[in-house]
Design a protein around this motif. Sequence first.
Motif: not given
Length: 185
Positions: A56-66
């Motif tokens: 769930a942490h790895l698939n966070e949209a904000e993280r992926i966008e960054k």
Amino acid sequence: MIHRGLVFWSIAAVATAIGLFTVKYKVQDLEEKIDRTNQKIVESQQATHILRVEWAHLNEAERIEKLAIKHLKLEPASIKQVVRLDSLKPPADSQPPRRDPPLPSPPRTGNDVPSSTLPGGGRVAAEAGSPSPASAPPPGRSTGPTTPPRPAMIQEPATAGPVGDGQSAAVSIDEILSRNEKDRR
């Protein structure tokens, strides 16, 4: 006589005690095995829970966008990049894809299976379980891409006239399927 009975019952008591002793330790071993198995199940459930949290942490949209901004260096699409498909022209040196002509129908032989009647009044020829030599492709001919077969035409009774008046209409399989889909809705 009493002496023999005493020996028999003494041996029976000792055998029973040994049997109970072995059964007791087998039960204890099995209980330990169950405890170890349950402990492994709990550990597996905890590991699965941890993996789901990490996922769930790895698939966070904000993280992926960054990460995408940092590593991919992508830019938003501009309106100039969007075109209509029909406005694209093929290059002048390109040729249309080559299509082989369809294979000719094999000649009819005496081995052909007689035709059978379908529900709805149509007739269709059934294929035999093993191909006859006449239906096999000619030797030396490549089995490249061919044109798809045409939909079969099925003779069905006409729905407009009275029943049994001999009228029939040629209907494709696609039309029958689309009618069935409409009826289901």
